[in-house]
Design an enzyme around this catalytic site. Structure first.
Site, PDB file in Angstrom:
ATOM      1  N   GLY A 261      15.029  19.223   8.811  1.00 57.59           N
ATOM      2  CA  GLY A 261      14.181  18.074   8.490  1.00 57.59           C
ATOM      3  C   GLY A 261      15.045  16.833   8.529  1.00 57.59           C
ATOM      4  O   GLY A 261      15.036  16.041   9.478  1.00 57.59           O
ATOM      5  N   TYR A 302      17.120  11.922  -7.015  1.00 57.53           N
ATOM      6  CA  TYR A 302      18.272  12.754  -6.665  1.00 57.53           C
ATOM      7  C   TYR A 302      19.606  12.046  -6.835  1.00 57.53           C
ATOM      8  O   TYR A 302      20.646  12.599  -6.505  1.00 57.53           O
ATOM      9  CB  TYR A 302      18.189  13.170  -5.183  1.00 57.53           C
ATOM     10  N   CYS A 328       7.182  -1.329 -13.286  1.00 60.24           N
ATOM     11  CA  CYS A 328       7.531  -1.372 -14.697  1.00 60.24           C
ATOM     12  C   CYS A 328       8.096  -0.040 -15.155  1.00 60.24           C
ATOM     13  O   CYS A 328       7.447   0.746 -15.840  1.00 60.24           O
ATOM     14  CB  CYS A 328       6.324  -1.810 -15.504  1.00 60.24           C
ATOM     15  N   GLU A 329       9.298   0.219 -14.716  1.00 60.86           N
ATOM     16  CA  GLU A 329      10.103   1.399 -15.017  1.00 60.86           C
ATOM     17  C   GLU A 329      11.516   0.974 -14.639  1.00 60.86           C
ATOM     18  O   GLU A 329      11.691   0.021 -13.900  1.00 60.86           O
ATOM     19  CB  GLU A 329       9.804   2.560 -14.074  1.00 60.86           C
TER      20      GLU A 329
HETATM   21  C1  PLP Z   1      12.603  21.451   3.144  1.00 63.31           C
HETATM   22  C2  PLP Z   1      12.834  22.612   3.955  1.00 63.31           C
HETATM   23  C3  PLP Z   1      13.589  22.521   5.115  1.00 63.31           C
HETATM   24  C4  PLP Z   1      14.245  21.241   5.588  1.00 63.31           C
HETATM   25  O1  PLP Z   1      15.403  20.922   4.876  1.00 63.31           O
HETATM   26  P1  PLP Z   1      16.305  19.679   5.316  1.00 63.31           P
HETATM   27  O2  PLP Z   1      17.384  19.614   4.317  1.00 63.31           O
HETATM   28  O3  PLP Z   1      15.456  18.468   5.313  1.00 63.31           O
HETATM   29  O4  PLP Z   1      16.805  19.939   6.685  1.00 63.31           O
HETATM   30  C5  PLP Z   1      13.725  23.659   5.875  1.00 63.31           C
HETATM   31  N1  PLP Z   1      13.167  24.830   5.498  1.00 63.31           N
HETATM   32  C6  PLP Z   1      12.439  24.954   4.369  1.00 63.31           C
HETATM   33  C7  PLP Z   1      11.838  26.263   4.024  1.00 63.31           C
HETATM   34  C8  PLP Z   1      12.248  23.863   3.567  1.00 63.31           C
HETATM   35  O5  PLP Z   1      11.539  23.990   2.447  1.00 63.31           O
END
Ligand code: PLP
Length: 412
Positions: A261, A302, A328-329
């Site tokens: 991702g 995070y 407002c936080e």
């Molecule tokens: C969120 C997720 C990803 C992607 O993770 P990244 O760190 O964004 O690459 C891949 N596989 C599963 C099952 C996820 O939940």
């Protein structure tokens, strides 16, 4: 992308606004593909939850990517974006049997991460092949919120439960077509990752009809100067070699799958916000932007450190600032950052705003979620409009006849 392009986008579409550079997504996709060039069958399944705008999904589909989804809605979005069902894998956690059945009916690949659902699904649908998510109990990365393969993690089927898993498979006569792990979000140490992979190979030997082994994700990208980045090329070389050897021993050319991702979209994204107020206090100088954790929550959730630059005054002298939001936080984006001198009205650019930024946005403080713009071949293309008041009120039901003024509480 040039800073002047970003400034022009802020001028055209207003602020705050998210911008994604299509070329950067492509180059990251190519880089990962190339790193695993030695593997005959490689499949990248883009993790939709990182950035799920339908136009981004179309981009991924056009590159040849598959799609990793975690909800039935993401499955539907993927189908709408043109992915073939077999290019989509459904990798949920803690969802109902019904939701998994719904996905199976749509023809997407199913990944199951607990024995209870595996037994129920296998008993009802022994003819539908499934992939299983294994938890190898390896600690990847340092932050337990984003490290999901360790012993306390809720994700996956423990490797210590393999005997029970095998019993379920045997009794239900279901077919396991894939083995999967996703150890967490940061692969800092390639050897740790390779160690977890060995556990996956060991597990895979128990299943005779595999089509693929899915190594999840966790590729780390740099967020600030000096950050460690996963050495994709080295990982690609080592894992490819090991994978090819495994296939030879297994007697079948399997597909090596990943679900990146962040790696594909993080650095392609920019978040632009305008400074409303510069406030000198006794302890610092605050720059308050027209945003907050309603639009970009990663720094607060995070502790993520997004690089922030002042694109309105790139040559200005650097000063220390605390960049905060307008809700407002306590919504601090960054403390004690050196940024080119900020004046009210300047546009600040937050880098690495492609992954887990817009998709985590909310309407907190009844603010609108920002628009999204795709930068493609030197052109800005709007791919999501800014919300408006109608969007905010859409599903609310106003019970105006229920309460009357006669009920006004007297304060005597
Ligand atoms: C969120 C997720 C990803 C992607 O993770 P990244 O760190 O964004 O690459 C891949 N596989 C599963 C099952 C996820 O939940």
């Amino acid at each position: 992308m040039k800073q002047s392009d970003l400034l022009n986008i802020a001028k055209t579409y207003g602020d705050p606004v998210y911008v994604y550079d299509a070329d950067k997504i492509t180059s990251q996709y190519k880089r990962l593909t190339k790193a695993f060039g030695a593997v005959r069958h490689l499949k990248l399944n883009y993790a939709a939850k990182a950035l799920s705008n339908i136009s981004i999904l179309r981009r991924m589909n056009s590159l040849g990517s598959g799609l990793d989804t975690v909800s039935i809605q993401e499955v539907q979005l993927g189908l709408m974006a043109g992915f073939r069902p077999e290019s989509i894998i459904f990798t949920p956690n803690g969802v109902s049997l019904e939701e998994i059945e719904e996905a199976a009916q749509l023809g997407v690949r199913i990944n199951i991460d607990n024995l209870s659902i595996l037994e129920q699904f296998g008993s009802k649908h022994p003819d539908i092949p499934v992939c299983i998510r294994i938890n190898p109990h390896v600690m990847a990365g340092g932050n337990s919120n984003i490290s999901v393969g360790h012993i306390d993690s809720k994700f996956g089927i423990s490797i210590h439960q393999i005997p029970h898993l095998l019993r379920i498979v045997e009794l239900t006569k279901m077919n396991i077509n894939g083995i999967h792990m996703h150890t967490g979000s940061d692969i800092l140490d390639i050897d740790v990752f390779l160690y977890a992979s060995e556990i996956l190979f060991e597990t895979a030997k128990n299943f005779k009809n595999l089509d693929f082994i899915d190594f999840g994700s966790g590729f780390k990208v740099p967020y600030k100067e000096g950050d460690i980045e996963t050495n994709i090329e080295e990982l690609g070389k080592k894992l490819s070699e090991r994978f090819n050897a495994f296939c030879k021993a297994y007697g079948k050319e399997l597909t090596l799958a990943f679900e990146p991702g962040k790696f594909l979209v993080s650095e392609a994204g920019y978040f632009l916000a305008k400074v409303n107020v510069v406030k000198q206090t006794t302890s610092t100088v605050f720059a308050s932007v027209d945003s907050g954790f309603n639009h970009l929550i990663r720094p607060m959730l995070y502790g993520a450190s997004h690089t922030i630059i002042n694109i309105s005054n790139p040559e200005g002298r650097e000063r220390y600032y605390s960049v905060v939001g307008y809700i407002c936080e306590t919504d601090t984006f960054a403390s004690n950052r050196r940024i080119n001198e900020i004046a009210e009205g300047d546009i600040l650019c937050f880098k690495n705003a492609g992954a887990y930024c817009f998709t985590m946005a909310s309407n907190y403080n009844s603010r609108f979620r920002p628009p999204e713009v795709l930068w493609h071949k030197g052109e800005a293309i709007l791919i999501r409009e800014r919300e408006n008041f109608d969007d905010l009120i859409r599903n609310q039901i106003d019970v105006k006849d229920l309460f009357t003024e006669k009920e006004a509480v007297k304060m005597k």
